[in-house]
Scaffold this motif. Structure first.
Motif, mmCIF file in Angstrom:
data_model
loop_
_atom_site.group_PDB
_atom_site.id
_atom_site.type_symbol
_atom_site.label_atom_id
_atom_site.label_comp_id
_atom_site.label_asym_id
_atom_site.label_seq_id
_atom_site.Cartn_x
_atom_site.Cartn_y
_atom_site.Cartn_z
ATOM 1 N N TRP A 32 -19.740 -42.912 90.820
ATOM 2 C CA TRP A 32 -18.662 -43.671 91.469
ATOM 3 C C TRP A 32 -18.862 -45.171 91.401
ATOM 4 O O TRP A 32 -17.899 -45.908 91.288
ATOM 5 N N GLU A 95 -12.501 -44.344 91.384
ATOM 6 C CA GLU A 95 -11.957 -43.362 92.314
ATOM 7 C C GLU A 95 -11.499 -42.127 91.556
ATOM 8 O O GLU A 95 -11.207 -42.190 90.360
ATOM 9 N N GLU B 18 -15.399 -42.404 100.998
ATOM 10 C CA GLU B 18 -14.911 -43.252 99.907
ATOM 11 C C GLU B 18 -15.945 -43.393 98.810
ATOM 12 O O GLU B 18 -15.622 -43.519 97.641
#
Lengths: 116, 222
Positions: A32, A95, B18
């Protein structure tokens, strides 16, 4: 006259900021996180002194808790050494929906410590 | 050694949600990734510390690639393309500060100046609720030198308010190559899908725990 050499006795280490570096890889976040490649969260460690000095920025509550530990009830612990000030960090993330996100998170790196 | 229940509870925190969502798609092109890397290093040090004099004007910037597009038409001096962008904003947590479209590198690399008109068409994500109203959101001259952005904040704000955060819209690009050094014969380069314009959403998170912005919004002089 015989005596202990300086530093031979275990001196208490008082509450202070310790540097800590963590790689994104070691956290398992490489899928990520694009940048940065490491974080510097730091940490606070050490004993809180019986007499809290001014530079520790301790609240009045910590002074009372110290007095309670000393004079009233030793089962009440002395204040703890915890971060006082933090700094933000910026992270560039991929994302799952195909977007890329730049984001600033606050309170990520410990900058100073306090006893409270 | 960590209790799985406490680990699961930790991953319910917004920060970790997140940071460690589903494994991202590998659709990040070199162009958009490079743009965001540049933006990152203009705003923060390699160690991740935000610069004091950063000019983003927002705590977050999201790059949204086009989810669908028509083929590029490049006849003579014309460059025409339509692209769809899905818009999703969490109204309770995010305040939109700015929206911009970054123009395709195919223009940047062609070596000549362009005059572009960008029209937008909103399509709400409801059956029988297609709004087919083209609106010119930008008319701008592009120089083939650096990244350039079209500000479409006013248009997007208006649509977001109407659609309560969820809609998709099409951007129609009509660019005309300016007569530079007397010829349109220069070949078009870089027609790959990765050359499509992308959207930038600048926003502030209102949720507790995020960095507050102190710097004013910086706008490019047009």
């Amino acid at each position: 006259q015989a005596g202990d050499a300086p530093g031979s006795r275990m001196e208490p280490k008082f509450c202070s900021l310790h540097p800590l570096q963590v790689t994104i890889k070691s956290l398992g976040w490489t899928n990520w996180v694009i940048a940065p490649d490491r974080l510097y969260p730091n940490y606070c460690q050490g004993l809180c002194p019986r007499i809290l000095r001014k530079g520790l920025n301790s609240p009045n509550h910590a002074i009372i808790q110290n007095l309670v530990n000393e004079l009233v009830n030793q089962r009440v612990p002395r204040p703890c050494c915890v971060p006082y000030q933090y700094s933000p960090i910026s992270i560039l993330l991929k994302e799952d929906n195909g977007t890329i996100l730049y984001k600033e998170w606050k309170d990520m790196n410990a900058q100073s410590c306090t006893c409270r | 050694r960590v209790n799985p229940q406490s680990l699961a509870a930790a991953f319910e925190l917004p920060f970790l949600q997140e940071m460690t969502g589903k494994t991202p798609k590998s659709s990040f092109t070199g162009q958009s990734l490079q743009y965001m890397r540049d933006l990152y290093y203009r705003s923060a040090s390699p160690e991740g510390l935000p610069w004091e004099n950063r000019t983003l004007g927002a705590t977050s910037v999201r790059l949204v690639p086009a989810s669908a597009w028509t083929g590029i038409s490049t006849r003579g001096p014309w460059y025409v393309q339509s692209l769809e962008y899905p818009m999703a904003m969490d109204w309770e947590r995010q305040i939109l500060v700015r929206t911009a479209v970054v123009y395709p590198s195919v223009l940047r690399r062609s070596g000549t100046q362009f005059l572009c008109q960008v029209k937008a068409e909103t399509r709400e994500n409801k059956p029988n609720a297609v709004e087919r109203a083209f609106q010119v959101v930008s008319t701008q001259s592009y120089k083939p030198t650096a990244w350039q952005e079209s500000d479409i904040t006013a248009y997007i704000r208006q649509r977001l308010r109407k659609a309560r955060g969820w809609f998709s819209f099409w951007l129609h690009w009509e660019c005309r190559r300016q007569r530079a050094r007397g010829s349109f014969r220069t070949r078009w380069r870089g027609k790959a899908n990765s050359d499509t314009p992308f959207l930038l959403l600048y926003f502030n998170d209102t949720q507790q725990g995020y960095q507050e912005v102190g710097t004013p919004l910086h706008r490019r002089v047009r």
